[in-house]
Write an enzyme that holds these catalytic residues in place. Structure first.
Site, PDB file in Angstrom:
ATOM      1  CG  ASP A   1      29.618  35.079  51.732  1.00 49.02           C
ATOM      2  OD1 ASP A   1      30.412  35.260  50.763  1.00 49.02           O
ATOM      3  OD2 ASP A   1      29.954  35.600  52.902  1.00 49.02           O
TER       4      ASP A   1
ATOM      5  NE  ARG B   1      30.529  30.901  52.424  1.00 45.77           N
ATOM      6  CZ  ARG B   1      31.236  32.092  51.876  1.00 45.77           C
ATOM      7  NH1 ARG B   1      31.438  32.097  50.458  1.00 45.77           N
ATOM      8  NH2 ARG B   1      32.002  32.856  52.500  1.00 45.77           N
TER       9      ARG B   1
ATOM     10  CG  ASP C   1      33.136  33.746  44.339  1.00 39.58           C
ATOM     11  OD1 ASP C   1      34.228  34.317  43.779  1.00 39.58           O
ATOM     12  OD2 ASP C   1      32.603  33.882  45.485  1.00 39.58           O
TER      13      ASP C   1
ATOM     14  CE  LYS D   1      34.779  30.604  55.110  1.00 40.50           C
ATOM     15  NZ  LYS D   1      33.997  31.093  56.172  1.00 40.50           N
TER      16      LYS D   1
ATOM     17  CG  PHE E   1      25.855  41.588  47.943  1.00 41.89           C
ATOM     18  CD1 PHE E   1      27.029  42.199  47.913  1.00 41.89           C
ATOM     19  CD2 PHE E   1      25.383  40.543  48.626  1.00 41.89           C
ATOM     20  CE1 PHE E   1      28.286  41.431  48.518  1.00 41.89           C
ATOM     21  CE2 PHE E   1      26.174  39.770  49.347  1.00 41.89           C
ATOM     22  CZ  PHE E   1      27.793  40.255  49.180  1.00 41.89           C
TER      23      PHE E   1
ATOM     24  CG  ASP F   1      32.924  43.845  43.441  1.00 40.97           C
ATOM     25  OD1 ASP F   1      32.134  44.018  42.854  1.00 40.97           O
ATOM     26  OD2 ASP F   1      33.247  44.111  44.582  1.00 40.97           O
TER      27      ASP F   1
HETATM   28  P1  IMP Z   1      37.380  42.112  44.633  1.00 44.50           P
HETATM   29  O1  IMP Z   1      37.404  41.561  42.857  1.00 44.50           O
HETATM   30  O2  IMP Z   1      38.546  41.973  44.856  1.00 44.50           O
HETATM   31  O3  IMP Z   1      36.459  43.173  44.559  1.00 44.50           O
HETATM   32  O4  IMP Z   1      36.579  41.076  45.381  1.00 44.50           O
HETATM   33  C1  IMP Z   1      35.698  40.034  44.795  1.00 44.50           C
HETATM   34  C2  IMP Z   1      35.246  39.035  46.053  1.00 44.50           C
HETATM   35  O5  IMP Z   1      34.235  40.049  46.696  1.00 44.50           O
HETATM   36  C3  IMP Z   1      34.589  37.944  45.688  1.00 44.50           C
HETATM   37  O6  IMP Z   1      35.580  36.888  45.501  1.00 44.50           O
HETATM   38  C4  IMP Z   1      33.616  37.757  46.687  1.00 44.50           C
HETATM   39  O7  IMP Z   1      33.991  37.171  47.875  1.00 44.50           O
HETATM   40  C5  IMP Z   1      33.109  39.098  47.049  1.00 44.50           C
HETATM   41  N1  IMP Z   1      32.058  39.624  46.407  1.00 44.50           N
HETATM   42  C6  IMP Z   1      32.069  40.611  45.485  1.00 44.50           C
HETATM   43  N2  IMP Z   1      30.895  40.934  45.019  1.00 44.50           N
HETATM   44  C7  IMP Z   1      29.884  39.808  45.772  1.00 44.50           C
HETATM   45  C8  IMP Z   1      28.550  39.642  45.666  1.00 44.50           C
HETATM   46  O8  IMP Z   1      27.651  40.271  44.838  1.00 44.50           O
HETATM   47  N3  IMP Z   1      28.295  38.641  46.446  1.00 44.50           N
HETATM   48  C9  IMP Z   1      28.793  37.994  47.268  1.00 44.50           C
HETATM   49  N4  IMP Z   1      30.287  38.161  47.454  1.00 44.50           N
HETATM   50  C10 IMP Z   1      30.754  39.081  46.629  1.00 44.50           C
HETATM   51 MG    MG Z   2      35.667  35.271  46.529  1.00 41.94          MG
END
Ligand code: IMP
Ligand code: MG
Length: 173
Positions: free
Chosen positions: A155, A161, A96, A40, A148, A99
């Site tokens: 969110d 959000r 968005d 989302k 974070f 990470d």
């Molecule tokens: P990754 O890159 O597979 O670890 O996942 C990334 C996802 O983790 C993003 O699309 C977000 O949904 C969530 N995420 C990672 N860091 C944050 C943050 O600081 N705030 C909110 N959601 C986050």
């Molecule tokens: Mg995401």
């Protein structure tokens, strides 16, 4: 709780969105983009970005959840999959925040397997320090520190959000 003043203000985000949209519009001049938003979290950025594009756009979404935190396998579950034809299209994947990169990488490979004419990735935020898997990124809004963040689509437990800016979130102790 949300700490202090916005980390990125509505104005800073808006300026960045316009800058990214201008770059993308130039790069895709004469082409049609299939914009795919990862829900989302990307809904607000996605809506603002595609409104600022000067190229023709069709769109779709994908909803994916990572079970990384509970199983540490990095397994991804798709809750809603792309329904538009991807084959032969110029796909722009819009997220968005990146990470670890695990979910984005999974989605990227899933799209590539459908034979798009091209695939580029745009993310508003990049938490570079946290990267565990290499994902080729084409458009990055802001590099951010390992904290974070909430707001502008992001969110904590599905809250915040709707904030029109991005703030640092800290759990109340
Ligand atoms: P990754 O890159 O597979 O670890 O996942 C990334 C996802 O983790 C993003 O699309 C977000 O949904 C969530 N995420 C990672 N860091 C944050 C943050 O600081 N705030 C909110 N959601 C986050
Ligand atoms: Mg995401």
């Amino acid at each position: 709780m949300i700490t202090g003043k916005p980390f990125l203000t509505t104005e800073q985000i808006h300026e960045k969105v316009i800058e990214l949209a201008d770059r993308i519009s130039k790069d895709y001049s004469g082409k049609e983009i299939l914009a795919i938003g990862i829900l989302k979290g990307s809904f607000m950025f996605f809506a603002d970005l595609i409104r600022a594009l000067k190229t023709p756009v069709t769109l779709d979404f994908i909803i994916a959840a990572s079970y990384l935190k509970t199983t540490s396998t990095g397994e991804i579950k798709i809750h809603y999959d792309i329904r538009e034809e991807v084959k032969g299209k110029h796909v722009l994947l819009i997220d968005d925040i990146i990470d670890t990169g695990i979910s984005l990488n999974y989605i990227r490979e899933r799209i590539l397997s459908k034979g798009p004419a091209s695939l580029k990735i745009c993310t508003l935020l990049d938490k570079k320090e946290r990267r565990e898997t290499d994902v080729p990124m084409d458009y990055i809004g802001f590099e951010i520190p390992n904290q974070f963040f909430v707001g502008y689509g992001l969110d904590y437990d599905n809250n915040y959000r709707n904030l029109p800016y991005i703030a640092v979130f800290k759990k109340e102790t």
